[in-house]
Motif scaffolding. Structure first.
Motif, PDB file in Angstrom:
ATOM      1  N   TRP A  96       0.829  -1.209   0.000  1.00  0.00           N
ATOM      2  CA  TRP A  96       0.000   0.000   0.000  1.00  0.00           C
ATOM      3  C   TRP A  96       0.860   1.255   0.000  1.00  0.00           C
ATOM      4  CZ3 TRP A  96      -5.298  -0.136  -0.328  1.00  0.00           C
ATOM      5  CH2 TRP A  96      -5.885  -1.395  -0.191  1.00  0.00           C
ATOM      6  N   GLU A  97       0.409   2.261  -0.714  1.00  0.00           N
ATOM      7  CA  GLU A  97       1.087   3.555  -0.745  1.00  0.00           C
ATOM      8  C   GLU A  97       0.197   4.596  -0.085  1.00  0.00           C
ATOM      9  OE1 GLU A  97       3.076   4.845  -4.283  1.00  0.00           O
ATOM     10  OE2 GLU A  97       2.986   2.845  -5.169  1.00  0.00           O
ATOM     11  N   GLU A  98       0.798   5.429   0.772  1.00  0.00           N
ATOM     12  CA  GLU A  98       0.034   6.456   1.478  1.00  0.00           C
ATOM     13  C   GLU A  98       0.373   7.827   0.932  1.00  0.00           C
ATOM     14  OE1 GLU A  98      -0.981   8.002   6.016  1.00  0.00           O
ATOM     15  OE2 GLU A  98       0.490   6.404   5.679  1.00  0.00           O
ATOM     16  N   LEU A  99      -0.654   8.627   0.667  1.00  0.00           N
ATOM     17  CA  LEU A  99      -0.484   9.991   0.182  1.00  0.00           C
ATOM     18  C   LEU A  99      -0.569  10.982   1.336  1.00  0.00           C
ATOM     19  CD1 LEU A  99      -2.693   9.757  -3.024  1.00  0.00           C
ATOM     20  CD2 LEU A  99      -0.230   9.403  -2.818  1.00  0.00           C
ATOM     21  N   ASP A 100      -0.215  12.231   1.073  1.00  0.00           N
ATOM     22  CA  ASP A 100      -0.224  13.255   2.120  1.00  0.00           C
ATOM     23  C   ASP A 100      -1.613  13.442   2.718  1.00  0.00           C
ATOM     24  OD1 ASP A 100       2.460  13.667   1.730  1.00  0.00           O
ATOM     25  OD2 ASP A 100       2.192  15.367   0.364  1.00  0.00           O
ATOM     26  N   SER A 101      -2.635  13.206   1.933  1.00  0.00           N
ATOM     27  CA  SER A 101      -4.014  13.370   2.423  1.00  0.00           C
ATOM     28  C   SER A 101      -4.403  12.305   3.434  1.00  0.00           C
ATOM     29  CB  SER A 101      -4.991  13.316   1.244  1.00  0.00           C
ATOM     30  OG  SER A 101      -4.953  12.029   0.625  1.00  0.00           O
ATOM     31  N   GLY A 102      -3.642  11.210   3.486  1.00  0.00           N
ATOM     32  CA  GLY A 102      -3.989  10.090   4.353  1.00  0.00           C
ATOM     33  C   GLY A 102      -4.617   8.939   3.599  1.00  0.00           C
ATOM     34  N   LEU A 103      -5.001   9.160   2.352  1.00  0.00           N
ATOM     35  CA  LEU A 103      -5.571   8.089   1.534  1.00  0.00           C
ATOM     36  C   LEU A 103      -4.477   7.077   1.182  1.00  0.00           C
ATOM     37  CD1 LEU A 103      -8.142   8.300  -1.282  1.00  0.00           C
ATOM     38  CD2 LEU A 103      -5.955   7.212  -1.796  1.00  0.00           C
ATOM     39  N   LEU A 104      -4.816   5.805   1.241  1.00  0.00           N
ATOM     40  CA  LEU A 104      -3.904   4.733   0.852  1.00  0.00           C
ATOM     41  C   LEU A 104      -4.462   4.017  -0.362  1.00  0.00           C
ATOM     42  CD1 LEU A 104      -4.267   4.451   4.307  1.00  0.00           C
ATOM     43  CD2 LEU A 104      -2.114   3.293   3.858  1.00  0.00           C
ATOM     44  N   GLY A 161     -14.359  14.779 -10.736  1.00  0.00           N
ATOM     45  CA  GLY A 161     -13.895  16.074 -10.258  1.00  0.00           C
ATOM     46  C   GLY A 161     -14.932  17.161 -10.114  1.00  0.00           C
ATOM     47  N   VAL A 162     -16.126  16.966 -10.637  1.00  0.00           N
ATOM     48  CA  VAL A 162     -17.139  18.021 -10.622  1.00  0.00           C
ATOM     49  C   VAL A 162     -17.773  18.156  -9.243  1.00  0.00           C
ATOM     50  CG1 VAL A 162     -19.337  18.788 -11.585  1.00  0.00           C
ATOM     51  CG2 VAL A 162     -17.605  17.783 -13.075  1.00  0.00           C
ATOM     52  N   ARG A 163     -18.147  17.052  -8.653  1.00  0.00           N
ATOM     53  CA  ARG A 163     -18.823  17.083  -7.352  1.00  0.00           C
ATOM     54  C   ARG A 163     -17.875  16.875  -6.177  1.00  0.00           C
ATOM     55  NH1 ARG A 163     -24.326  13.593  -8.782  1.00  0.00           N
ATOM     56  NH2 ARG A 163     -25.070  14.986 -10.457  1.00  0.00           N
ATOM     57  N   GLN A 164     -16.602  16.633  -6.476  1.00  0.00           N
ATOM     58  CA  GLN A 164     -15.603  16.431  -5.432  1.00  0.00           C
ATOM     59  C   GLN A 164     -16.049  15.377  -4.410  1.00  0.00           C
ATOM     60  OE1 GLN A 164     -12.303  17.718  -5.105  1.00  0.00           O
ATOM     61  NE2 GLN A 164     -12.836  18.008  -7.264  1.00  0.00           N
ATOM     62  N   GLU A 165     -16.437  14.229  -4.940  1.00  0.00           N
ATOM     63  CA  GLU A 165     -16.796  13.119  -4.068  1.00  0.00           C
ATOM     64  C   GLU A 165     -15.532  12.380  -3.636  1.00  0.00           C
ATOM     65  OE1 GLU A 165     -21.307  12.292  -5.650  1.00  0.00           O
ATOM     66  OE2 GLU A 165     -19.744  10.869  -6.230  1.00  0.00           O
ATOM     67  N   VAL A 166     -15.704  11.391  -2.779  1.00  0.00           N
ATOM     68  CA  VAL A 166     -14.559  10.681  -2.206  1.00  0.00           C
ATOM     69  C   VAL A 166     -13.674  10.077  -3.295  1.00  0.00           C
ATOM     70  CG1 VAL A 166     -13.876   8.707  -0.796  1.00  0.00           C
ATOM     71  CG2 VAL A 166     -15.741  10.196  -0.043  1.00  0.00           C
ATOM     72  N   GLN A 167     -14.267   9.513  -4.328  1.00  0.00           N
ATOM     73  CA  GLN A 167     -13.481   8.866  -5.390  1.00  0.00           C
ATOM     74  C   GLN A 167     -12.695   9.865  -6.240  1.00  0.00           C
ATOM     75  OE1 GLN A 167     -16.797   8.947  -5.342  1.00  0.00           O
ATOM     76  NE2 GLN A 167     -17.573   9.608  -7.323  1.00  0.00           N
ATOM     77  N   ASP A 168     -12.936  11.187  -6.040  1.00  0.00           N
ATOM     78  CA  ASP A 168     -12.203  12.209  -6.784  1.00  0.00           C
ATOM     79  C   ASP A 168     -10.885  12.598  -6.118  1.00  0.00           C
ATOM     80  OD1 ASP A 168     -14.112  12.470  -8.852  1.00  0.00           O
ATOM     81  OD2 ASP A 168     -15.363  13.734  -7.578  1.00  0.00           O
ATOM     82  N   GLU A 169     -10.592  11.990  -4.972  1.00  0.00           N
ATOM     83  CA  GLU A 169      -9.330  12.266  -4.277  1.00  0.00           C
ATOM     84  C   GLU A 169      -8.144  11.751  -5.095  1.00  0.00           C
ATOM     85  OE1 GLU A 169      -8.412  13.586  -1.148  1.00  0.00           O
ATOM     86  OE2 GLU A 169     -10.433  14.446  -1.049  1.00  0.00           O
TER      87      GLU A 169
END
Length: 220
Positions: A96-104, A161-169
């Protein structure tokens, strides 16, 4: 033997049906109830597993894990469960890779792009943001599924990217290539009061596990 009977849910135990069926595993005992609606009346079904001599078996109860059920647009969805998990389970040692946002995230299957359309770049390469078609399933830490395009029997198409939902991270769908299948883990802070593929993500959960396959991409 498998013994079951039906009673009206309104109260009086009027037996409507009694039938004996062969039951393949007589080593366990199960008592289950479910509901049946006939001609506007609701009935309760009682199930008891008995031994071959007619006496109820006594011992440890055995319960089979069933798919979790979620509701979307009034339809009941059955989603296969996964093993329960904690945020600490998703380590770099496990890929797993972790990004600065905390998402893995972890790439399960690499994508080769869409050769027919000549599209080989990641989703976020395109401006304005494109439309994508995905298959997805999402689970809570107890292993229960709460959303799935497979359960709905149709892929999900939307403009990223339009609604900035979780999957748009970053690290989620925005970073994928057509044909790729990816899992990503979303901590509570990212999912708080946000939607995931059009519906509100479960709240008060340590993390959510989502698996997505990018089926297609259409530039805007």
């Amino acid at each position: 033997m498998h013994l079951f009977a039906v009673y009206p849910a309104s109260g009086r135990p009027i037996k409507l049906l009694l039938r004996l069926l062969l039951f393949c595993d007589l080593r366990t005992i199960r008592f289950e109830t479910s509901f049946l609606q006939l001609d506007g009346c609701i009935f309760i079904l009682y199930f008891v597993v008995c031994s071959s001599d007619g006496s109820a078996l006594v011992g440890t109860s055995s319960v089979t894990e069933r798919p979790a059920k979620a509701v979307r647009n009034g339809a009941v969805l059955e989603i296969d469960p996964v093993e329960p998990f904690e945020l600490e389970d998703f380590t770099t040692e496990a890929g797993w890779e972790e990004l600065d946002s905390g998402l893995l995230y972890k790439v399960v299957k690499k994508g080769e792009g869409d050769r027919d359309k000549g599209i080989f770049d990641k989703v976020d390469h395109f401006q304005p943001f494109p439309f994508v078609t995905v298959q997805y399933t999402a689970w809570t830490p107890d292993g229960r599924g709460f959303a799935s395009s497979y359960a709905q029997r149709r892929p999900w198409t939307y403009q990223v990217g339009v609604r900035q939902e979780v999957q748009d991270e970053d690290g989620a769908v925005m970073s994928m290539v057509v044909g790729e299948r990816r899992q990503f883990v979303v901590p509570f802070e990212i999912a708080f009061k946000r939607k995931l593929f059009g519906e509100l993500a479960p709240q008060n959960q340590e993390a959510l596990l989502i698996e997505v396959e990018l089926l297609g991409l259409q530039p805007y």
